[in-house]
Enzyme design. Structure first.
Site, PDB file in Angstrom:
ATOM      1  CG  ASP A 103      -2.220   0.744   0.961  1.00  0.00           C
ATOM      2  OD1 ASP A 103      -2.226   1.671   0.072  1.00  0.00           O
ATOM      3  OD2 ASP A 103      -3.155   0.517   1.685  1.00  0.00           O
ATOM      4  CD  GLU A 133      -6.290   5.314   3.625  1.00  0.00           C
ATOM      5  OE1 GLU A 133      -5.312   4.535   4.175  1.00  0.00           O
ATOM      6  OE2 GLU A 133      -6.271   5.191   2.190  1.00  0.00           O
TER       7      GLU A 133
END
Length: 841
Positions: free
Chosen positions: A320, A516
């Site tokens: 990520d 997020e």
């Protein structure tokens, strides 16, 4: 057009046989990670081509293939020079930084990157692959249809619909010249406090498994159609089950829970042939077995042993965004452990040049075996060959540059209808008859950003206005179309409105956009929606009890405590985050002109709904804390009136601890320690205590007299040690009042230059105190406890509502001190040994 028989084809049927020899309906718990037979088998011809390409590549070319920078930081010329294997655009990143870039603009840039990758000095040219976060539609692109977020799709309980949606997303992505999608998210969400809760389809792993299979099939097909793109199963693994819903936190599940609950979506996705996996930011600590696997990005046990060996995954694993920096001892541009663990491609947005240099050096000095590099590149080449990327530039695709290929409005509108869950319908208020006088209130009725949520044009879904959504309709627009413009009055606040002048009220309330990190609800905070959005409670109070029925539409990315709002409503609909097609909501709310039902409610909860504001744990696991269970959803004609609900805790703050651990024996993950020296920044260990040495700062472990471990920091030049969260968050109110930043320290070498103690609260928000005199006074062989009133930082400009770095010590000359037991303590500013702000200026 997408073929009508798309979902009767081999990959979808194969995905319905999830495990080798095991049917979808199998209910026996798995004892170990299952081997999953993929719908895409190895092709000897492709494997032979891989061997030929790999055999002609140099080490630098191989590492280039493993590198994925962001388009803001890497040009087509860079792709050619450094043999870059992949690029990405993050949320809110567009060609030429143009938010309104057309499909043709995207394709033009994609062609430039492709042409660059095909004009290197490699013996056999390898095309670059571009990845994008197309989360609920091609959601970063102006003019694209936005589907409901996953939480709404889960409520539809319709895998076939999701597969059709995914196929349309693939087409929309191909319209922009991109061939790789970072979806689907296969998290099994367990805690509504998680800021990514809406990215999960369900708390039910079986439903996530079915959706994973359908979603991957929709995106990839058999790589024979121009709408097909490479899918990504993410985030591996356990991101939806972190303790207290903390993003990037610790999942404390047992091995059995991880395999049988959090792994389910991957079994479906892999059976359908998912070609890439994205590693998760979270850690896994199997508390039951007393086995700490650490950060996923550095866990060979998960990325290689479980994923590649156990499940038989033969695609590639991508990290990520700067995810390798989460691994203790690693930084944004260097992490041999992550590659050795099984990361094949590294998403390193801006520090990619130094990453390439560091990784080459790590191979040359034996930290990474060449066999591991060859395996990683083999996997990357395999996916590119399977996806048909060789010999076909982005503009050659049938959908390339076509603006209308970005849109699939009818299907999205259907998805909205099927996602709606009717929670209350006392006296059969719904459906509403057309021609009635309707008062519409609430901030979200005429707000495309609120109804679309995060990952919409921008990362957090913020900084958008209605005009930025060139296609689609607000919920208000749908109500006006259904009821007639002359019959609808809109007031966001209902101020000065006579409710008696109307036949019914529709209140459209809910959350504002987040993604997020920024969407997390702190453990000490209540799940009460009204405690975070009192304006919604106020508008309902303004219209309720006036003798007119009130229909509430809740636009939100999670199931929240709304007892107070339910009591003020005659009907209550969970509309989730419906996306761009707001008219899908009014399709269900209103009857046809002939008085018959237009569309029925068919949605059912994919997540348990809380009846308490401060649940003791996941609501799904505690029946006495559930108001509505998994699968609940009324239909028209249901005779299930909802009585007035208990309001205890409706606006309460949950009971909170008198301290917040920053870096202690009990919590080393919420604010992991990071050391910076020069251009190097290294994570010291969110899960374990380790040591690290940089050019001007050395860090190792020391034990104080009280047996507690600490970090001893030795400065010889400019450097900093800090406790830093991934995202800013507010300190609990009880900590702010007379609170202190407290830590234990032992100063063994008195500072030779100024020492600053800082608290950071985002860009341009730093409050620094001069601690030089304090540390000089404490120098000696004993440890001391230091208490700095938070008021000292506030006086210097700190905003305690968005603290990211609560502890930061820096200097530029010789200084040696150990730090441990770092906490924020409530009320301790009144203690006699608390420092005086005057001496810290």
């Amino acid at each position: 057009m997408i073929p009508k028989n798309y979902f009767s084809r081999a990959p979808y049927l194969a995905a319905l046989m999830l495990l080798s020899g095991a049917a979808v309906a199998a209910t026996a718990p798995l004892a170990d990670w299952p081997h999953v037979k993929s719908a895409i088998a190895k092709d000897p011809e492709i494997e032979a081509r891989i061997g030929k390409i790999l055999g002609g590549m140099s080490l630098q070319q191989k590492i280039g293939q493993m590198t994925q920078p962001e388009i803001k930081f890497a040009t087509p010329a860079d792709v050619k020079k450094y043999y870059i294997g992949s690029i990405l655009n993050g949320g809110g990143s567009w060609p030429q930084a143009n938010k309104y870039a057309t499909a043709a603009d995207w394709v033009a840039l994609a062609d430039q990157y492709y042409d660059a990758s095909m004009s290197t000095d490699m013996p056999i040219q390898v095309p670059v692959i571009w990845g994008i976060d197309a989360i609920h539609g091609n959601s970063n692109v102006h003019g694209a249809t936005l589907f409901p977020h996953n939480i709404g799709l889960g409520a539809a309980h319709n895998p076939k619909l999701v597969g059709k949606m995914a196929a349309e997303v693939g087409k929309a992505v191909r319209a922009t010249g991109i061939s790789w999608v970072f979806a689907p998210t296969l998290a099994v969400g367990r805690d509504a406090r998680w800021g990514r809760a809406y990215e999960s389809f369900s708390e039910d792993g079986k439903l996530v498994r079915e959706y994973g299979a359908a979603y991957v099939t929709g995106l990839q097909g058999s790589f024979k159609h121009d709408a097909n793109v490479v899918a990504t199963a993410k985030h591996f693994i356990g991101d939806g089950g972190t303790d207290q819903g903390k993003d990037r936190g610790v999942n404390k599940a047992s091995l059995a829970q991880m395999i049988n609950q959090h792994g389910q979506g991957y079994y479906g996705a892999f059976a359908a042939g998912a070609q890439t996996v994205m590693a998760s930011y979270n850690s896994w600590n199997d508390v039951e077995a007393k086995l700490d696997y650490g950060k996923m990005h550095g866990s060979k046990a998960l990325l290689t042993d479980a994923l590649k060996t156990g499940m038989g995954f033969d695609g590639f694993v991508v990290s990520d965004w700067d995810g390798i920096a989460e691994v203790p001892g690693c930084s944004n541009d260097s992490c041999a452990q992550a590659i050795n663990a099984g990361i094949d491609m590294v998403m390193v947005p801006d520090n990619w040049k130094s990453f390439i240099a560091n990784t080459i050096a790590q191979v040359q000095d034996g930290q990474i075996a060449m066999a591991r590099i060859d395996d990683a590149v083999t996997r990357i080449l395999r996916v590119k060959l399977r996806a048909g990327l060789f010999g076909k530039k982005p503009s050659d695709n049938a959908y390339a540059g076509k603006q209308d290929a970005l849109q699939s409005r009818d299907l999205a509108r259907q998805a909205v209808r099927e996602s709606l869950v009717l929670l209350k319908n006392n006296a059969g208020v719904l459906p509403l008859s057309r021609g009635k006088k309707i008062l519409v209130v609430g901030k979200s009725a005429d707000n495309m950003s609120n109804q679309s949520g995060g990952w919409s044009l921008t990362w957090q879904g913020t900084e958008n206005k209605n005009s930025d959504f060139s296609t689609g309709d607000t919920l208000l627009a749908g109500i006006i179309e259904a009821a007639g413009a002359a019959n609808v009055t809109y007031s966001a606040t209902a101020a000065g409105i006579d409710v008696n002048a109307f036949d019914a009220v529709i209140a459209v309330i809910g959350e504002t956009p987040y993604a997020e990190g920024f969407g997390d609800i702190a453990p000490a905070s209540s799940l009460s929606h009204s405690s975070r959005h009192p304006e919604d409670l106020a508008v309902l109070r303004a219209v309720s009890g006036k003798g007119k029925p009130v229909v509430t539409l809740m636009v939100a990315g999670r199931a929240l405590y709304v007892n107070d709002l339910l009591n003020l409503s005659d009907s209550f609909v969970a509309a989730w985050l419906p996306g761009s097609e707001g008219k899908g909501v009014s399709d269900v709310l209103f009857k046809k002109n002939n008085g018959k039902i237009n569309h029925h409610f068919s949605g059912r909860l994919a997540f348990s709904w809380p009846k308490v504001a401060c649940p003791s744990g996941p609501v799904s696991s505690t029946p006495n804390q559930r108001l509505f269970a998994l699968g609940y959803g009324l239909k028209y004609g249901s005779q299930s009136p909802l009585a007035q609900l208990d309001l205890d805790g409706a606006t309460a703050t949950c009971s909170v601890a008198a301290s917040l651990a920053i870096f202690t024996q009990s919590d080393r993950t919420s604010y992991p320690l990071v050391v910076t020296s020069g251009t190097r920044k290294v994570m010291l260990g969110a899960d374990t205590l380790g040591s690290s040495e940089l050019s001007a700062v050395k860090v190792d472990t020391q034990t104080f007299d009280n047996k507690k471990e600490a970090k001893r920091v030795s400065w010889t030049g400019l450097g900093r040690i800090e406790a830093q969260a991934a995202f800013p968050s507010a300190l609990a109110a009880n900590l702010v009042t007379d609170g202190v930043l407290q830590f234990d320290t032992m100063v063994t070498v008195s500072p030779k230059s100024k020492v600053s103690m800082a608290m950071e609260c985002g860009d341009g928000c730093t409050a620094a105190l001069d601690m030089t005199a304090v540390f000089k006074r404490l120098a000696g062989a004993s440890s001391h406890t230091v208490k700095i009133p938070l008021a000292c930082f506030v006086a210097k400009g700190a905003d305690l509502n968005k603290v990211k770095t609560p502890f930061s010590v820096s200097t530029d000359a010789s200084f040696v001190a150990a730090f441990g037991s770092i906490e924020i303590i409530a009320g301790a500013a009144k203690d006699k040994d608390a420092l005086n702000c005057e001496e810290l200026k």
